[in-house]
Design a protein around this motif. Structure first.
Motif, mmCIF file in Angstrom:
data_model
loop_
_atom_site.group_PDB
_atom_site.id
_atom_site.type_symbol
_atom_site.label_atom_id
_atom_site.label_comp_id
_atom_site.label_asym_id
_atom_site.label_seq_id
_atom_site.Cartn_x
_atom_site.Cartn_y
_atom_site.Cartn_z
ATOM 1 N N ALA A 1 0.833 -1.210 0.000
ATOM 2 C CA ALA A 1 0.000 0.000 0.000
ATOM 3 C C ALA A 1 0.866 1.258 0.000
ATOM 4 C CB ALA A 1 -0.935 -0.001 1.203
ATOM 5 N N ALA A 2 1.988 1.231 0.707
ATOM 6 C CA ALA A 2 2.852 2.401 0.826
ATOM 7 C C ALA A 2 3.587 2.739 -0.468
ATOM 8 C CB ALA A 2 3.857 2.198 1.954
ATOM 9 N N ILE A 3 3.848 1.740 -1.333
ATOM 10 C CA ILE A 3 4.590 2.018 -2.567
ATOM 11 C C ILE A 3 3.686 2.152 -3.789
ATOM 12 C CG2 ILE A 3 6.713 0.993 -1.688
ATOM 13 C CD1 ILE A 3 6.196 -1.435 -3.483
ATOM 14 N N LYS A 4 2.404 1.845 -3.646
ATOM 15 C CA LYS A 4 1.457 2.034 -4.755
ATOM 16 C C LYS A 4 1.173 3.520 -4.938
ATOM 17 C CE LYS A 4 -1.150 -2.274 -4.486
ATOM 18 N NZ LYS A 4 -2.467 -2.843 -4.132
ATOM 19 N N PRO A 5 0.639 3.902 -6.117
ATOM 20 C CA PRO A 5 0.265 5.311 -6.317
ATOM 21 C C PRO A 5 -0.633 5.800 -5.180
ATOM 22 C CG PRO A 5 0.108 4.113 -8.378
ATOM 23 C CD PRO A 5 0.388 3.090 -7.302
ATOM 24 N N GLY A 6 -0.299 6.970 -4.664
ATOM 25 C CA GLY A 6 -1.025 7.540 -3.538
ATOM 26 C C GLY A 6 -0.439 7.156 -2.195
ATOM 27 N N GLY A 7 0.452 6.151 -2.183
ATOM 28 C CA GLY A 7 1.077 5.707 -0.944
ATOM 29 C C GLY A 7 2.214 6.619 -0.529
ATOM 30 N N LYS A 8 2.560 6.540 0.725
ATOM 31 C CA LYS A 8 3.587 7.399 1.325
ATOM 32 C C LYS A 8 4.937 7.315 0.610
ATOM 33 C CE LYS A 8 5.640 8.350 5.849
ATOM 34 N NZ LYS A 8 5.585 8.029 7.282
ATOM 35 N N TYR A 9 5.293 6.126 0.076
ATOM 36 C CA TYR A 9 6.616 5.933 -0.527
ATOM 37 C C TYR A 9 6.574 5.706 -2.031
ATOM 38 C CZ TYR A 9 7.979 5.554 4.304
ATOM 39 O OH TYR A 9 8.185 5.815 5.637
ATOM 40 N N HIS A 10 5.451 6.017 -2.656
ATOM 41 C CA HIS A 10 5.372 5.812 -4.108
ATOM 42 C C HIS A 10 6.387 6.676 -4.863
ATOM 43 C CE1 HIS A 10 3.890 4.686 -7.977
ATOM 44 N NE2 HIS A 10 3.727 5.963 -8.293
ATOM 45 N N TYR A 11 6.756 7.818 -4.296
ATOM 46 C CA TYR A 11 7.711 8.705 -4.964
ATOM 47 C C TYR A 11 9.028 7.983 -5.302
ATOM 48 C CZ TYR A 11 10.251 9.232 -0.562
ATOM 49 O OH TYR A 11 10.982 8.991 0.575
ATOM 50 N N LEU A 12 9.367 6.947 -4.557
ATOM 51 C CA LEU A 12 10.589 6.196 -4.847
ATOM 52 C C LEU A 12 10.522 5.490 -6.203
ATOM 53 C CD1 LEU A 12 11.202 4.538 -1.354
ATOM 54 C CD2 LEU A 12 12.497 6.442 -2.371
ATOM 55 N N PHE A 13 9.305 5.246 -6.675
ATOM 56 C CA PHE A 13 9.094 4.506 -7.920
ATOM 57 C C PHE A 13 8.563 5.399 -9.037
ATOM 58 C CE2 PHE A 13 9.049 1.560 -4.451
ATOM 59 C CZ PHE A 13 9.824 0.510 -4.919
ATOM 60 N N ASP A 14 8.794 6.695 -8.938
ATOM 61 C CA ASP A 14 8.316 7.666 -9.918
ATOM 62 C C ASP A 14 8.875 7.345 -11.299
ATOM 63 O OD1 ASP A 14 7.437 9.878 -11.306
ATOM 64 O OD2 ASP A 14 8.641 11.323 -10.195
ATOM 65 N N GLU A 15 7.986 7.031 -12.241
ATOM 66 C CA GLU A 15 8.422 6.678 -13.595
ATOM 67 C C GLU A 15 8.874 7.892 -14.390
ATOM 68 O OE1 GLU A 15 6.239 3.573 -15.751
ATOM 69 O OE2 GLU A 15 5.034 3.358 -13.930
ATOM 70 N N GLU A 16 8.514 9.090 -13.945
ATOM 71 C CA GLU A 16 8.927 10.317 -14.618
ATOM 72 C C GLU A 16 10.431 10.563 -14.445
ATOM 73 O OE1 GLU A 16 6.815 12.613 -16.275
ATOM 74 O OE2 GLU A 16 5.313 11.019 -16.115
ATOM 75 N N ARG A 17 10.966 10.161 -13.295
ATOM 76 C CA ARG A 17 12.391 10.347 -12.992
ATOM 77 C C ARG A 17 12.954 9.035 -12.438
ATOM 78 N NH1 ARG A 17 11.311 15.823 -9.867
ATOM 79 N NH2 ARG A 17 12.220 14.625 -8.222
ATOM 80 N N PRO A 18 13.111 8.057 -13.317
ATOM 81 C CA PRO A 18 13.473 6.717 -12.842
ATOM 82 C C PRO A 18 14.850 6.603 -12.195
ATOM 83 C CG PRO A 18 13.576 6.817 -15.230
ATOM 84 C CD PRO A 18 12.993 8.118 -14.765
ATOM 85 N N ARG A 19 15.782 7.475 -12.524
ATOM 86 C CA ARG A 19 17.138 7.372 -11.966
ATOM 87 C C ARG A 19 17.271 8.044 -10.600
ATOM 88 N NH1 ARG A 19 18.840 3.436 -14.761
ATOM 89 N NH2 ARG A 19 19.113 3.756 -16.966
ATOM 90 N N LYS A 20 16.310 8.877 -10.232
ATOM 91 C CA LYS A 20 16.456 9.696 -9.029
ATOM 92 C C LYS A 20 16.613 8.863 -7.757
ATOM 93 C CE LYS A 20 14.806 13.591 -6.486
ATOM 94 N NZ LYS A 20 14.030 14.766 -6.425
#
Length: 164
Positions: free
Chosen positions: A45-64
C-alpha cells in the motif's frame, strides 16, 4: 570516493563523483520503508500510487531514487522473506519494478536474503520475451550475476537448467 561511469541516456555528459556515504543514505532511506510499514500488505500500500513511498518509484524520474530502490529490494527479502515484486499478487500492475534495481540488489544482500523467489525472478528475467524499449539481460550480465553469487548455492541454476 568512487568515479562513476556516466549515464548518457538523459543527454548530459560528464563524470560524476560519488562518496561512499551516499550508499549509507540509500540504505537508511530504504530501511525506514519496511520498518514503518511492518508487513508485506502495508508495504504494498505504501509504494502504490497515492502511498507514502510511491515517490521512490516515480516513472517520470526513474534514476532519481535508484539507490534506495536497490536497497529496498535487498531489505524486503531480508526482513519480510519475500521479493519486492511478490509482496502482493497484483503489485506489478501498480508499481514498475526495474530489472536493473533487482539485479543490483543481489550484490548487496546477505546470504539469507537470497530466496527461492530470488532465483525464480532471475530466471523469469532471463527467459522473458524482450519488449520494445525494455533492456534485455545479456548472457554476460546473467553469467556475471551468477558468478558473483556463486557462494550462495540456492540461487544457482539447478543441475541441467543451464543446458539448452
Amino acid at each position: 570516493m568512487l568515479l562513476d561511469t556516466p549515464d548518457y541516456s538523459d543527454g548530459k555528459t560528464g563524470k560524476r563523483i560519488s562518496f561512499a556515504f551516499q550508499k549509507f543514505g540509500d540504505y537508511f532511506i530504504a530501511d525506514a520503508v519496511p520498518r514503518q510499514a511492518g508487513n508485506a500488505s502495508a508495504l504494498a500500500a505504501a509504494i502504490k500510487p497515492g502511498g507514502k513511498y510511491h515517490y521512490l518509484f516515480d516513472e517520470e524520474r526513474p534514476r532519481k531514487f535508484t539507490g534506495p530502490r536497490t536497497a529496498l529490494f535487498a531489505l524486503t527479502a531480508l526482513r519480510l522473506g519475500k521479493e519486492l515484486p511478490n509482496i502482493e499478487a497484483d503489485i506489478g500492475d501498480h508499481v514498475f519494478f526495474s530489472m536493473e534495481d533487482f539485479l543490483a540488489s543481489l550484490q548487496w544482500r546477505q546470504g539469507n536474503a537470497i530466496l527461492e523467489e530470488t532465483r525464480g525472478l532471475l530466471e523469469d528475467i532471463r527467459n522473458r520475451p524482450v519488449v520494445d524499449g525494455e533492456p534485455e539481460i545479456s548472457d554476460d550480465v546473467y553469467f556475471d550475476v551468477l558468478l558473483r553469487l556463486s557462494s550462495t548455492a540456492r540461487l544457482l541454476p539447478k543441475t541441467g537448467d543451464h543446458v539448452a
